[in-house]
Write a protein that holds these residues in place. Structure first.
Motif, PDB file in Angstrom:
ATOM      1  N   LYS A 123     -27.858 -20.768  11.206  1.00 51.13           N
ATOM      2  CA  LYS A 123     -27.501 -19.359  11.341  1.00 51.13           C
ATOM      3  C   LYS A 123     -27.512 -18.636  10.000  1.00 51.13           C
ATOM      4  CE  LYS A 123     -26.913 -19.368  15.763  1.00 51.13           C
ATOM      5  NZ  LYS A 123     -27.756 -18.531  16.650  1.00 51.13           N
ATOM      6  N   GLY A 124     -27.668 -19.404   8.931  1.00 52.41           N
ATOM      7  CA  GLY A 124     -27.839 -18.789   7.620  1.00 52.41           C
ATOM      8  C   GLY A 124     -26.664 -18.971   6.675  1.00 52.41           C
ATOM      9  N   ILE A 125     -26.684 -18.181   5.612  1.00 57.82           N
ATOM     10  CA  ILE A 125     -25.667 -18.238   4.567  1.00 57.82           C
ATOM     11  C   ILE A 125     -24.473 -17.395   4.983  1.00 57.82           C
ATOM     12  CG2 ILE A 125     -25.144 -17.678   2.169  1.00 57.82           C
ATOM     13  CD1 ILE A 125     -28.178 -18.026   1.601  1.00 57.82           C
ATOM     14  N   TYR A 126     -23.290 -17.985   4.878  1.00 56.89           N
ATOM     15  CA  TYR A 126     -22.059 -17.282   5.208  1.00 56.89           C
ATOM     16  C   TYR A 126     -21.074 -17.415   4.045  1.00 56.89           C
ATOM     17  CZ  TYR A 126     -23.030 -16.149  10.092  1.00 56.89           C
ATOM     18  OH  TYR A 126     -23.551 -15.597  11.240  1.00 56.89           O
ATOM     19  N   LEU A 127     -20.131 -16.486   4.005  1.00 55.30           N
ATOM     20  CA  LEU A 127     -19.071 -16.559   3.015  1.00 55.30           C
ATOM     21  C   LEU A 127     -17.777 -16.975   3.711  1.00 55.30           C
ATOM     22  CD1 LEU A 127     -18.358 -16.018   0.009  1.00 55.30           C
ATOM     23  CD2 LEU A 127     -17.549 -13.752   0.747  1.00 55.30           C
ATOM     24  N   GLU A 128     -17.277 -18.150   3.356  1.00 56.79           N
ATOM     25  CA  GLU A 128     -15.994 -18.598   3.894  1.00 56.79           C
ATOM     26  C   GLU A 128     -14.868 -17.960   3.093  1.00 56.79           C
ATOM     27  OE1 GLU A 128     -13.035 -22.435   3.987  1.00 56.79           O
ATOM     28  OE2 GLU A 128     -15.178 -22.816   3.709  1.00 56.79           O
ATOM     29  N   LEU A 129     -13.951 -17.306   3.815  1.00 58.71           N
ATOM     30  CA  LEU A 129     -12.838 -16.604   3.188  1.00 58.71           C
ATOM     31  C   LEU A 129     -11.506 -17.159   3.670  1.00 58.71           C
ATOM     32  CD1 LEU A 129     -14.277 -13.061   3.701  1.00 58.71           C
ATOM     33  CD2 LEU A 129     -13.456 -13.824   1.488  1.00 58.71           C
ATOM     34  N   GLU A 130     -10.555 -17.274   2.769  1.00 56.29           N
ATOM     35  CA  GLU A 130      -9.194 -17.596   3.159  1.00 56.29           C
ATOM     36  C   GLU A 130      -8.625 -16.469   4.015  1.00 56.29           C
ATOM     37  OE1 GLU A 130      -6.818 -20.041  -0.167  1.00 56.29           O
ATOM     38  OE2 GLU A 130      -7.447 -18.053  -0.822  1.00 56.29           O
ATOM     39  N   SER A 131      -7.807 -16.811   4.957  1.00 50.54           N
ATOM     40  CA  SER A 131      -7.030 -15.806   5.674  1.00 50.54           C
ATOM     41  C   SER A 131      -5.803 -15.484   4.837  1.00 50.54           C
ATOM     42  CB  SER A 131      -6.602 -16.338   7.042  1.00 50.54           C
ATOM     43  OG  SER A 131      -5.714 -15.434   7.677  1.00 50.54           O
ATOM     44  N   PHE A 132      -5.511 -14.190   4.715  1.00 48.61           N
ATOM     45  CA  PHE A 132      -4.294 -13.815   3.981  1.00 48.61           C
ATOM     46  C   PHE A 132      -3.125 -13.905   4.950  1.00 48.61           C
ATOM     47  CE2 PHE A 132      -1.156 -11.173   1.872  1.00 48.61           C
ATOM     48  CZ  PHE A 132      -1.274 -11.619   0.566  1.00 48.61           C
ATOM     49  N   ASP A 133      -2.419 -15.024   4.902  1.00 49.32           N
ATOM     50  CA  ASP A 133      -1.330 -15.288   5.845  1.00 49.32           C
ATOM     51  C   ASP A 133      -0.258 -16.125   5.165  1.00 49.32           C
ATOM     52  OD1 ASP A 133      -2.405 -17.874   5.730  1.00 49.32           O
ATOM     53  OD2 ASP A 133      -3.471 -17.670   7.636  1.00 49.32           O
ATOM     54  N   GLN A 134       0.700 -16.610   5.957  1.00 51.65           N
ATOM     55  CA  GLN A 134       1.822 -17.360   5.401  1.00 51.65           C
ATOM     56  C   GLN A 134       1.375 -18.672   4.753  1.00 51.65           C
ATOM     57  OE1 GLN A 134       1.092 -16.890   8.579  1.00 51.65           O
ATOM     58  NE2 GLN A 134       2.104 -18.323   9.987  1.00 51.65           N
ATOM     59  N   TYR A 135       0.259 -19.224   5.206  1.00 52.38           N
ATOM     60  CA  TYR A 135      -0.226 -20.478   4.633  1.00 52.38           C
ATOM     61  C   TYR A 135      -0.835 -20.247   3.247  1.00 52.38           C
ATOM     62  CZ  TYR A 135       0.557 -21.781   9.447  1.00 52.38           C
ATOM     63  OH  TYR A 135       1.149 -21.975  10.671  1.00 52.38           O
ATOM     64  N   LEU A 136      -1.454 -19.087   3.060  1.00 48.75           N
ATOM     65  CA  LEU A 136      -1.944 -18.737   1.723  1.00 48.75           C
ATOM     66  C   LEU A 136      -0.765 -18.564   0.775  1.00 48.75           C
ATOM     67  CD1 LEU A 136      -4.795 -16.367   0.710  1.00 48.75           C
ATOM     68  CD2 LEU A 136      -2.549 -16.026  -0.308  1.00 48.75           C
ATOM     69  N   LEU A 137       0.297 -17.915   1.243  1.00 49.03           N
ATOM     70  CA  LEU A 137       1.481 -17.766   0.407  1.00 49.03           C
ATOM     71  C   LEU A 137       1.997 -19.131  -0.023  1.00 49.03           C
ATOM     72  CD1 LEU A 137       3.504 -15.013   2.352  1.00 49.03           C
ATOM     73  CD2 LEU A 137       1.904 -14.700   0.454  1.00 49.03           C
ATOM     74  N   GLN A 138       2.007 -20.065   0.926  1.00 49.42           N
ATOM     75  CA  GLN A 138       2.503 -21.413   0.630  1.00 49.42           C
ATOM     76  C   GLN A 138       1.619 -22.101  -0.401  1.00 49.42           C
ATOM     77  OE1 GLN A 138       3.335 -23.632   4.183  1.00 49.42           O
ATOM     78  NE2 GLN A 138       3.573 -25.582   3.107  1.00 49.42           N
ATOM     79  N   LYS A 139       0.300 -21.949  -0.254  1.00 48.84           N
ATOM     80  CA  LYS A 139      -0.627 -22.584  -1.202  1.00 48.84           C
ATOM     81  C   LYS A 139      -0.474 -22.010  -2.607  1.00 48.84           C
ATOM     82  CE  LYS A 139      -4.510 -22.065   1.131  1.00 48.84           C
ATOM     83  NZ  LYS A 139      -5.962 -22.153   1.388  1.00 48.84           N
ATOM     84  N   ARG A 140      -0.145 -20.715  -2.686  1.00 48.79           N
ATOM     85  CA  ARG A 140      -0.002 -20.071  -3.996  1.00 48.79           C
ATOM     86  C   ARG A 140       1.425 -20.128  -4.535  1.00 48.79           C
ATOM     87  NH1 ARG A 140      -4.375 -16.270  -4.125  1.00 48.79           N
ATOM     88  NH2 ARG A 140      -6.038 -17.215  -2.879  1.00 48.79           N
ATOM     89  N   ASN A 141       2.301 -20.826  -3.808  1.00 52.46           N
ATOM     90  CA  ASN A 141       3.714 -20.921  -4.202  1.00 52.46           C
ATOM     91  C   ASN A 141       4.359 -19.542  -4.307  1.00 52.46           C
ATOM     92  OD1 ASN A 141       3.850 -23.801  -4.460  1.00 52.46           O
ATOM     93  ND2 ASN A 141       2.696 -23.623  -6.370  1.00 52.46           N
ATOM     94  N   LEU A 142       4.031 -18.676  -3.352  1.00 53.62           N
ATOM     95  CA  LEU A 142       4.612 -17.339  -3.290  1.00 53.62           C
ATOM     96  C   LEU A 142       5.729 -17.322  -2.251  1.00 53.62           C
ATOM     97  CD1 LEU A 142       1.307 -15.242  -3.371  1.00 53.62           C
ATOM     98  CD2 LEU A 142       2.976 -15.486  -5.232  1.00 53.62           C
ATOM     99  N   PRO A 143       6.757 -16.527  -2.455  1.00 52.07           N
ATOM    100  CA  PRO A 143       7.870 -16.471  -1.496  1.00 52.07           C
ATOM    101  C   PRO A 143       7.380 -15.990  -0.126  1.00 52.07           C
ATOM    102  CG  PRO A 143       8.480 -15.423  -3.573  1.00 52.07           C
ATOM    103  CD  PRO A 143       7.012 -15.679  -3.636  1.00 52.07           C
ATOM    104  N   ARG A 144       7.937 -16.556   0.934  1.00 51.51           N
ATOM    105  CA  ARG A 144       7.615 -16.091   2.284  1.00 51.51           C
ATOM    106  C   ARG A 144       8.013 -14.634   2.430  1.00 51.51           C
ATOM    107  NH1 ARG A 144       6.800 -19.700   6.690  1.00 51.51           N
ATOM    108  NH2 ARG A 144       5.695 -21.526   5.885  1.00 51.51           N
ATOM    109  N   GLY A 145       7.261 -13.915   3.235  1.00 48.90           N
ATOM    110  CA  GLY A 145       7.577 -12.524   3.510  1.00 48.90           C
ATOM    111  C   GLY A 145       6.561 -11.949   4.467  1.00 48.90           C
ATOM    112  N   PRO A 146       6.878 -10.847   5.128  1.00 48.36           N
ATOM    113  CA  PRO A 146       5.958 -10.244   6.095  1.00 48.36           C
ATOM    114  C   PRO A 146       4.616  -9.871   5.461  1.00 48.36           C
ATOM    115  CG  PRO A 146       8.148  -9.260   6.239  1.00 48.36           C
ATOM    116  CD  PRO A 146       8.153 -10.111   5.021  1.00 48.36           C
TER     117      PRO A 146
END
Length: 358
Positions: A117-140
């Motif tokens: 199907k070709g070249i695609y760009l995989e992107l992180e979802s900006f969600d609570q799991y990204l916050l956890q990976k970046r060691n950022l405090p949980r929040g809405p």
């Protein structure tokens, strides 16, 4: 750099189901193979304009296991209207470079049921799991999902909004968390200058907002001021931070891939919140210093040329495999020069406009 192969295996009936209603957001079951690893996933199309194109973008949620490399959800973006296939990544990496929390990304080669199907760009979802990976405090986390997220009491068509939270969707948290967005919009539009200056820092991380503003202004994302962002309410400071997403209409082109004049977006941006902040010398000074640093260190040909060259070289061996685009290595070389020319002209323009931030 070799692109990693992602292969989705899905029942053809379910694939036809997706095609029969491209606007459906309900995920259908599939399997994703990456190297020797295999994951059970849910699959659906994502985006707005891109759903009508022949090369569509995908949203993937991991089901078994629930988390893969710390993520429950990823996006595979077609980047169909961007001849370089790189503007989104260049932009998000630029934001990350100047200190704004932004999704990480990488290019992959996508196959579905054995068909490339070709070249695609995989992107992180900006969600609570990204916050956890970046060691950022949980929040809405609240997404700005349409252009009514302009920090104003009026829609872009100058009609009075029926709700202050129009244009926003809760990604992580509860619907009650929208009340904090309503408070931000209300403060922006109703407080006196003295009240606004004294109170805005209690609900908004102004320094972080100014870094984001510098990123939008440099990359010249027309939609970026009223769309294409997410608000994250830091659980420790209780203040909003802002992060970019879907930045393919940048670096000299709009979302349709058409050329955009290097001076199209003013140095001061154009949403209501930005206008109010820049009224005050202290906030304007913060923005001026951040932007001056970016123009000196980050938004330069010297810094970006090697980054762009490395990206383009990684894609050149694979562009002929993409059935939905008609570009070759020569086209990427031309687009590289186009982007570098934009950087030079945009940078020169912004440096001349710095007087407006005095």
């Amino acid at each position: 750099m070799k692109l990693q192969k992602y292969e989705i295996i899905i029942n053809p009936k379910l694939l036809n189901q997706l095609d029969s209603d491209i606007w459906a957001d309900e995920h259908v079951p599939a399997v994703l193979k990456i190297g020797t690893n295999q994951y059970t996933i849910g699959l659906t199309y994502r985006g707005d304009l891109i759903r009508k194109k022949k090369k569509k973008s995908y949203n993937i949620v991991f089901q078994k296991p629930y988390l893969v490399n710390g993520a429950h959800e990823i996006h595979l973006n077609a980047e169909f209207s961007d001849i370089s296939l790189c503007r989104n990544k260049l932009s998000l990496d630029f934001f990350d470079r100047i200190g704004v929390t932004a999704p990480h990304s990488k290019h992959i080669l996508l196959y579905i049921n054995g068909v490339c199907k070709g070249i695609y760009l995989e992107l992180e979802s900006f969600d609570q799991y990204l916050l956890q990976k970046r060691n950022l405090p949980r929040g809405p986390i609240i997404y700005a999902t349409n252009n009514r997220a302009n920090f104003s009491l009026l829609t872009p068509k100058k009609k009075l909004k029926t709700k202050l939270n129009e244009g926003y969707t809760v990604k992580y948290g509860n619907k009650t968390d929208l009340s904090a967005v309503e408070q931000l919009v209300a403060m922006t539009n109703t407080l006196s200058n003295e009240e606004f200056e004294n109170q805005i820092t209690t609900v908004l991380d102004v320094n972080e907002y100014m870094r984001w503003l510098a990123g939008v202004v440099c990359t010249q994302n027309f939609d970026g001021f009223i769309h294409n962002y997410a608000l994250y309410q830091n659980g420790e400071t209780n203040t909003f931070e802002i992060t970019p997403w879907d930045y393919d209409g940048t670096w000299g082109r709009n979302i349709h891939g058409k050329r955009l004049r290097y001076n199209y977006i003013p140095i001061t941006g154009y949403n209501t919140l930005t206008a109010r902040l820049l009224y005050f010398p202290q906030f304007k000074g913060v923005y001026r210093n951040i932007l001056a640093s970016a123009l000196e260190m980050d938004f330069t040909i010297e810094t970006q040329e090697g980054i762009i060259e490395e990206l383009f070289q990684s894609l050149k061996p694979y562009v002929h495999l993409d059935p939905n685009i008609e570009i070759g290595a020569e086209d990427l070389d031309k687009e590289k020069e186009f982007i570098l020319d934009f950087i030079q002209k945009r940078s020169d323009f912004l440096k001349q406009e710095m007087i407006k931030l005095q």
